[in-house]
Design an enzyme around this catalytic site. Structure first.
Site, PDB file in Angstrom:
ATOM      1  N   LYS A  19       0.840  -1.217   0.000  1.00  6.95           N
ATOM      2  CA  LYS A  19       0.000   0.000   0.000  1.00  6.95           C
ATOM      3  C   LYS A  19       0.874   1.266   0.000  1.00  6.95           C
ATOM      4  O   LYS A  19       0.664   2.172  -0.801  1.00  6.95           O
ATOM      5  CB  LYS A  19      -0.943   0.007   1.223  1.00  6.95           C
ATOM      6  CG  LYS A  19      -1.865  -1.191   1.301  1.00  6.95           C
ATOM      7  CD  LYS A  19      -2.776  -1.128   2.511  1.00  6.95           C
ATOM      8  CE  LYS A  19      -2.047  -1.195   3.839  1.00  6.95           C
ATOM      9  NZ  LYS A  19      -1.358  -2.467   4.104  1.00  6.95           N
ATOM     10  N   ARG A  94      -9.403   1.227   8.998  1.00  7.50           N
ATOM     11  CA  ARG A  94      -8.899  -0.108   9.314  1.00  7.50           C
ATOM     12  C   ARG A  94      -9.915  -0.942  10.082  1.00  7.50           C
ATOM     13  O   ARG A  94      -9.623  -2.063  10.463  1.00  7.50           O
ATOM     14  CB  ARG A  94      -7.644   0.036  10.161  1.00  7.50           C
ATOM     15  CG  ARG A  94      -6.408  -0.635   9.589  1.00  7.50           C
ATOM     16  CD  ARG A  94      -5.244  -0.234  10.440  1.00  7.50           C
ATOM     17  NE  ARG A  94      -4.059  -0.979  10.279  1.00  7.50           N
ATOM     18  CZ  ARG A  94      -2.998  -0.566   9.600  1.00  7.50           C
ATOM     19  NH1 ARG A  94      -3.043   0.557   8.917  1.00  7.50           N
ATOM     20  NH2 ARG A  94      -1.904  -1.276   9.605  1.00  7.50           N
ATOM     21  N   ARG A 132      11.595  -5.526   4.987  1.00  9.82           N
ATOM     22  CA  ARG A 132      11.291  -4.095   4.771  1.00  9.82           C
ATOM     23  C   ARG A 132      12.229  -3.199   5.587  1.00  9.82           C
ATOM     24  O   ARG A 132      12.388  -3.375   6.785  1.00  9.82           O
ATOM     25  CB  ARG A 132       9.841  -3.811   5.169  1.00  9.82           C
ATOM     26  CG  ARG A 132       9.510  -2.316   5.222  1.00  9.82           C
ATOM     27  CD  ARG A 132       8.036  -2.037   5.168  1.00  9.82           C
ATOM     28  NE  ARG A 132       7.279  -2.552   6.283  1.00  9.82           N
ATOM     29  CZ  ARG A 132       5.944  -2.512   6.375  1.00  9.82           C
ATOM     30  NH1 ARG A 132       5.242  -1.979   5.392  1.00  9.82           N
ATOM     31  NH2 ARG A 132       5.333  -2.997   7.429  1.00  9.82           N
ATOM     32  N   ARG A 165      11.514  -1.197  11.075  1.00 10.70           N
ATOM     33  CA  ARG A 165      10.507  -0.771  12.046  1.00 10.70           C
ATOM     34  C   ARG A 165      10.448  -1.759  13.205  1.00 10.70           C
ATOM     35  O   ARG A 165      10.530  -2.967  12.993  1.00 10.70           O
ATOM     36  CB  ARG A 165       9.131  -0.706  11.363  1.00 10.70           C
ATOM     37  CG  ARG A 165       8.883   0.604  10.662  1.00 10.70           C
ATOM     38  CD  ARG A 165       7.685   0.573   9.775  1.00 10.70           C
ATOM     39  NE  ARG A 165       6.509  -0.088  10.330  1.00 10.70           N
ATOM     40  CZ  ARG A 165       5.362  -0.237   9.677  1.00 10.70           C
ATOM     41  NH1 ARG A 165       5.244   0.236   8.446  1.00 10.70           N
ATOM     42  NH2 ARG A 165       4.337  -0.848  10.236  1.00 10.70           N
ATOM     43  N   ARG A 176      -0.252  -8.533  13.933  1.00 10.69           N
ATOM     44  CA  ARG A 176      -0.821  -7.550  13.000  1.00 10.69           C
ATOM     45  C   ARG A 176      -1.659  -8.235  11.925  1.00 10.69           C
ATOM     46  O   ARG A 176      -2.699  -7.713  11.508  1.00 10.69           O
ATOM     47  CB  ARG A 176       0.292  -6.704  12.375  1.00 10.69           C
ATOM     48  CG  ARG A 176       0.758  -5.617  13.336  1.00 10.69           C
ATOM     49  CD  ARG A 176       2.101  -5.068  12.983  1.00 10.69           C
ATOM     50  NE  ARG A 176       2.173  -4.551  11.643  1.00 10.69           N
ATOM     51  CZ  ARG A 176       3.306  -4.435  10.949  1.00 10.69           C
ATOM     52  NH1 ARG A 176       4.439  -4.820  11.468  1.00 10.69           N
ATOM     53  NH2 ARG A 176       3.282  -3.928   9.750  1.00 10.69           N
TER      54      ARG A 176
END
Ligand code: ADP
Ligand code: ADP
Length: 218
Positions: A19, A94, A132, A165, A176
């Protein structure tokens, strides 16, 4: 009095679906700002604000920050001057409460315009998230295998060191994904019923997904 129609695009997809990566491309193509609630929370966290301190407790555990503060934060952001033609929503809404609140916010401007959903498997999500790395200053996102910076560990835009992160560690990632299926997945039906949902195969290359999104939105 005639309303001024605006363009509000809601990007859906599991954490890691792409996204943020795609939103940054759409910003340039559509001349609309990206509103990433995750980035807004991280900005507050970095600046040690009360909102940042509150959000950290939830983010570290992979849980959603309470609706009241999240919705207020988005309302404030949408009232900024650069949002006068609309916005690309990345990570908001969300859950159903946020989706309904968002509908109310954008109703005066013609409502939500389109909801592209990037589909990938859970295994792909875990692989993408575990590789990531991002620039904590400009927010550029890279991947150790799929989207490497020109110089290892260094942001192409500003030369700063890339970091992982805290919530991209394996145990938080599982939580998550669980929260996504419990809280966010109901939005698929919500937007489908409004004839706004379009699925895009998010497992294609970054460039192929970009092309698919642009043809869908133009
Ligand atoms: P999201 O915002 O949905 O959580 P990101 O845009 O941050 O997802 O992408 C997650 C990771 O996957 C990043 O490291 C990014 O570079 C990488 N990525 C994004 N899109 C693709 C793609 N189409 N193919 C391979 N890797 C991708
Ligand atoms: P991802 O790129 O993996 O989809 P985000 O950067 O969007 O992750 O979000 C990181 C964290 O920020 C979430 O796990 C959650 O704690 C918080 N967050 C982001 N957006 C929202 C939202 N709309 N409502 C509640 N919490 C949110």
């Amino acid at each position: 009095m005639s309303i001024q129609k605006r363009t509000y695009i809601v990007l859906l997809g599991v954490p890691g679906a792409g996204k943020g990566t795609q939103a940054k491309h759409l910003v340039k193509k559509l001349c609309l700002p990206q509103i990433s609630t995750g980035d807004l929370f991280r900005f507050n966290l970095g600046n040690d604000t009360e909102l940042g301190k509150l959000a950290k407790g939830y983010m570290d555990k992979g849980l959603l920050v309470p609706n009241e503060v999240t919705i207020k934060m988005v309302e404030d952001r949408l009232s900024d001057d650069d949002c006068q033609n609309g916005a690309i929503m990345d990570g908001f809404p969300r859950n159903l409460v946020q989706a309904k609140a968002f509908d109310d916010m954008v109703a005066p401007y013609g409502g939500v315009s389109a909801v592209p959903m990037l589909t990938i498997t859970d295994d792909e999500a875990v692989e993408r998230i575990s590789g990531r790395y991002s620039c904590s200053d400009c927010g550029a996102v890279y991947h150790t295998k799929f989207n490497r910076p020109q110089k290892p560990d260094t942001c192409d835009n500003d030369g700063l060191k890339l970091t992982q992160r805290a919530d991209d560690k394996p145990d938080v990632v599982k939580e998550r994904l669980y929260v996504y299926y419990k809280e966010t997945a109901p939005l698929i039906g919500y937007y489908f019923a409004k004839s706004l949902l379009s699925e895009i195969d998010g497992s294609q290359s970054i460039e192929e997904v970009q092309i698919g999104l642009i043809s869908l939105l133009s």
